[in-house]
Design an enzyme around this catalytic site. Structure first.
Site: not given
Length: 290
Positions: A58, A102, A125
């Site tokens: 990422k 994460q 997200d």
């Protein structure tokens, strides 16, 4: 393109991701022309190799797209208060537009409680309960990345969704449930008749066998076999588990002999998920700087 030993058309995720990221690049350029550098912050807790690898992917993508990418790596024995302090810092930083925690995090920490403290508008997200609520009622907001990537993948490859029967095997909060809401919405690339089943339904194959579009999201390796697929159906393998570094998909590769179109074992939904993360991030930067 067809899969080996079958007539099924392959539905790779890479060209879908490339198209999404090309749009993201244009939007980043427009923001920079106004003096705004979009920023996606990441939080990693502990030293899980797979999670660290995902963060590196990422960060590399962020650099290629022109994002700032501040990062906090916390030790595996941090307290919940330590984690919440880092989240609060990113919430308060107006130069940070998106935040990624994460997952998974160490077992002694409460991920859901941490997510609740994240600014919903910085939730790249799309998993904050407020954003799930926005999705449920059709309000704009960040969409869960894997479901949004699946919709984009189907649309990119010209798979008709509107008015067709979609069956999702799996009811998880990150995939099955939000995907069902997304594909049922009234939109040209959605508007489907959606059924959600799961392994708690003893006769679940009865549902998958009638699906025009079958999406496996159970996280049970090899659960979808050829006899579970309607001949000519589109099959999307979204659920996976890992055995060490080995990827174990929900959809057995032999299903390609029955399906009309199918995602590859590797490189299907994965690339689109990462692309949607950055689409959410650039959208967050635009919302913060109207």
């Amino acid at each position: 393109m067809t899969s080996e030993n079958s007539g099924a058309r392959l539905l790779p995720g890479a060209p879908v991701a490339e198209a999404v990221l090309a749009d993201v690049r244009e939007r980043v350029t427009a923001l920079k022309a106004r003096g705004i550098r979009p920023s996606l912050a990441t939080i990693l807790v502990g030293d899980d190799d797979a999670s660290a690898g995902y963060i590196r992917i990422k960060q590399k993508q962020a650099a290629e797209l022109g994002f700032e990418s501040p990062h906090e790596h916390l030790s595996g024995d941090v307290t919940q208060a330590d984690l919440l302090k880092v989240i609060a810092g990113f919430n308060d930083d107006k130069g940070v537009h998106g935040v990624l925690i994460q997952y998974p995090i160490p077992a002694h920490l409460d991920y859901d409680a941490a997510l609740m403290t994240l600014d919903p508008d910085k939730d790249v997200d799309g998993m904050h309960p407020l954003n799930m609520g926005r999705l449920a009622v059709g309000l704009p907001g960040p969409l869960p990345c894997t479901p949004a990537g699946i919709e984009a993948l189907l649309a990119h490859h010209g798979i008709e969704i509107s008015g067709r029967e979609v069956v999702i095997l799996g009811r998880g909060a990150t995939l099955g449930r939000p995907l069902a809401m997304l594909l049922a919405q009234k939109r040209p690339t959605a508007n489907a008749a959606v059924t959600v089943v799961h392994t708690g339904v003893k006769d679940w194959p009865r549902y998958t066998q009638r699906a025009e579009i079958l999406i496996a999201a159970a996280g049970v390796p090899g659960i979808i076999q050829p006899e579970h697929v309607k001949p000519g159906a589109t099959v999307i393998g979204a659920g996976v588990r890992y055995e060490g570094r080995r990827l174990l998909p929900d959809v057995d590769e032999s299903c390609a002999a029955v399906a009309g179109a199918i995602t590859p074992r590797v490189g299907g939904v994965g690339p689109t998920t990462v692309a949607m993360l950055f689409r959410n991030a650039v959208s967050a930067a635009e919302r913060a700087n109207p």
